[in-house]
Design a protein around this motif. Structure first.
Motif, short mmCIF file in Angstrom:
data_model
loop_
_atom_site.label_atom_id
_atom_site.label_comp_id
_atom_site.label_asym_id
_atom_site.label_seq_id
_atom_site.Cartn_x
_atom_site.Cartn_y
_atom_site.Cartn_z
N SER A 1 0.96 -14.46 15.01
CA SER A 1 0.90 -14.70 13.57
C SER A 1 -0.37 -14.14 12.94
O SER A 1 -0.45 -13.99 11.73
CB SER A 1 0.99 -16.20 13.27
OG SER A 1 -0.18 -16.88 13.72
N GLU B 1 0.40 -6.74 10.42
CA GLU B 1 1.64 -5.98 10.30
C GLU B 1 1.49 -4.93 9.20
O GLU B 1 1.22 -5.28 8.05
CB GLU B 1 2.81 -6.91 9.99
CG GLU B 1 3.08 -7.98 11.04
CD GLU B 1 3.80 -7.42 12.25
OE1 GLU B 1 4.24 -6.24 12.19
OE2 GLU B 1 3.93 -8.15 13.25
N TYR B 2 1.69 -3.66 9.54
CA TYR B 2 1.49 -2.61 8.55
C TYR B 2 2.51 -2.67 7.42
O TYR B 2 2.23 -2.22 6.31
CB TYR B 2 1.56 -1.24 9.23
CG TYR B 2 0.48 -1.03 10.28
CD1 TYR B 2 -0.71 -1.72 10.21
CD2 TYR B 2 0.67 -0.15 11.33
CE1 TYR B 2 -1.70 -1.55 11.16
CE2 TYR B 2 -0.31 0.04 12.30
CZ TYR B 2 -1.49 -0.66 12.22
OH TYR B 2 -2.46 -0.49 13.16
N THR B 3 3.68 -3.22 7.69
CA THR B 3 4.70 -3.33 6.65
C THR B 3 4.53 -4.58 5.79
O THR B 3 5.06 -4.67 4.69
CB THR B 3 6.11 -3.33 7.28
OG1 THR B 3 6.17 -4.38 8.26
CG2 THR B 3 6.41 -2.00 7.94
N GLU B 4 3.78 -5.58 6.29
CA GLU B 4 3.52 -6.81 5.54
C GLU B 4 2.04 -7.19 5.69
O GLU B 4 1.70 -8.22 6.28
CB GLU B 4 4.41 -7.95 6.04
CG GLU B 4 5.90 -7.69 5.86
CD GLU B 4 6.74 -8.85 6.37
OE1 GLU B 4 6.19 -9.97 6.50
OE2 GLU B 4 7.93 -8.65 6.64
N PRO B 5 1.16 -6.40 5.15
CA PRO B 5 -0.28 -6.66 5.34
C PRO B 5 -0.77 -7.83 4.50
O PRO B 5 -0.31 -8.04 3.37
CB PRO B 5 -0.93 -5.36 4.87
CG PRO B 5 0.04 -4.80 3.87
CD PRO B 5 1.40 -5.17 4.37
N THR B 6 -1.69 -8.60 5.05
CA THR B 6 -2.36 -9.67 4.31
C THR B 6 -3.86 -9.60 4.61
O THR B 6 -4.27 -9.06 5.64
CB THR B 6 -1.84 -11.06 4.72
OG1 THR B 6 -2.23 -11.34 6.07
CG2 THR B 6 -0.32 -11.14 4.59
N THR C 1 -4.73 -11.54 7.98
CA THR C 1 -4.44 -10.83 9.24
C THR C 1 -5.27 -9.57 9.37
O THR C 1 -5.57 -9.13 10.49
CB THR C 1 -2.95 -10.48 9.34
OG1 THR C 1 -2.55 -9.70 8.19
CG2 THR C 1 -2.10 -11.75 9.40
N TYR D 1 -7.09 -2.14 6.83
CA TYR D 1 -6.45 -1.59 5.63
C TYR D 1 -6.43 -0.07 5.62
O TYR D 1 -5.50 0.54 5.08
CB TYR D 1 -7.13 -2.13 4.37
CG TYR D 1 -6.55 -3.46 3.93
CD1 TYR D 1 -5.31 -3.51 3.29
CD2 TYR D 1 -7.20 -4.64 4.17
CE1 TYR D 1 -4.75 -4.72 2.90
CE2 TYR D 1 -6.66 -5.87 3.79
CZ TYR D 1 -5.42 -5.90 3.15
OH TYR D 1 -4.87 -7.10 2.77
N PRO E 1 6.13 1.58 11.00
CA PRO E 1 6.51 0.19 11.28
C PRO E 1 5.85 -0.30 12.56
O PRO E 1 6.45 -0.32 13.63
CB PRO E 1 8.03 0.28 11.42
CG PRO E 1 8.27 1.65 11.94
CD PRO E 1 7.22 2.53 11.31
#
Length: 295
Positions: free
Chosen positions: A48, A52-57, A60, A118, A126
């Motif tokens: 967790s 994730e490159y497709t769902e960056p936060t 994370t 980033y 993906p």
């Protein structure tokens, strides 16, 4: 130069270890301890925290470099850390640059994880990013400046502002040559572009080197003199070996190993930004009025 060195009764100059503080060891060990503690978390929790490159936060982005999903990945990064970071520290302390090292240390450990995560988004794919190797490469990027400071202080080879970029661009040339090994398609085009990059990096290194007042014969003579100074030659030699050999680990012939892929892109980013951030700060600080800035 006497304020940077310890002069022995024999007249030889030895590394200035008076800048060493016992608390430094605790700070240097804090990173591997944190990596180990995070690895002890349940696998689902670690997953967790992956970027994730497709769902960056933002969360994370900050945590992913400290996350390792396999024991092998953790071991490789911890060993790499213990090879590079203590060497950078010892070079800095021996040259009277302890403050500069720790300014870089906290920047790399606290700021670079988010920055490197980033910047990975520039290459759309993906995938997910984990591991501390990108941050470790920032310390490799710090080594040219640390080596140049050591050469200037202990061998009078310099100035460091010309030697450091020379070493950095030679590293870039080596990276280019190693990175092309993993390319499988359009090899002719890639090899041609890589040859151009290598040539450009070598020319840049040569331009910086030619701007230094010392010629090759002078440098050789001064480096021979450092061999008579206890501790200096050993530290310089080992540091040079670590600097060169680490590129062969960070940029392997085959990037894909099983289900994972070595992120050579983030390795290059870490190396380049690690050098640029420290070198630029030093150069800007040198132009400011007052005493020399510690970094």
């Amino acid at each position: 130069m006497s304020n940077r060195n310890t002069v022995e009764s024999s007249g030889r100059i030895s590394p200035r270890w008076s800048g060493f503080h016992p608390t430094d060891i605790a700070v240097l060990f804090s990173v591997p301890i944190v990596l180990g503690l995070i690895f002890l978390l349940p696998l689902s929790t670690r997953q967790s925290l992956v970027f994730e490159y497709t769902e960056p936060t933002l969360l994370t982005a900050a945590t992913a470099p400290f996350v390792h999903l396999t024991t092998t990945h953790l071991a490789v990064n911890v060993v790499g850390y213990f090879l590079v970071v203590p060497v950078a520290y010892l070079l800095s302390v021996a040259s009277g640059r302890r403050s500069r090292f720790f300014a870089a240390f906290f920047t790399f450990v606290l700021v670079f994880p988010v920055l490197l995560s980033y910047l990975n988004l520039a290459v759309v794919r993906p995938a997910a990013g984990t591991g501390f190797s990108g941050v470790t490469m920032a310390f490799v990027g710090y080594l040219p400046l640390a080596l140049a400071d050591h050469l200037e202080v202990h061998a009078d080879v310099g100035p460091s502002e010309t030697v450091a970029p020379t070493l950095f661009f030679l590293g870039i040339a080596l990276v280019a040559g190693l990175s092309v090994q993993s390319v499988q398609r359009d090899r002719a085009t890639v090899w041609l572009g890589t040859a151009g990059l290598i040539l450009t990096a070598i020319l840049a290194a040569l331009l910086y080197w030619l701007s230094a007042p010392d010629r090759v014969t002078d440098v050789v003579r001064k480096l021979r003199g450092i061999s008579y100074r206890p501790g200096n030659a050993e530290l310089l030699g080992f540091s040079g070996v670590v600097f060169v050999s680490f590129f062969f680990v960070a940029f392997p012939p085959t990037a894909a190993t099983g289900a994972t892929v070595v992120n050579v892109y983030v390795h290059l980013l870490g190396y380049a930004l690690g050098f640029i951030a420290t070198y630029t700060t030093v150069e800007v600080g040198a132009q400011l009025p007052g005493e020399e800035t510690p970094i």
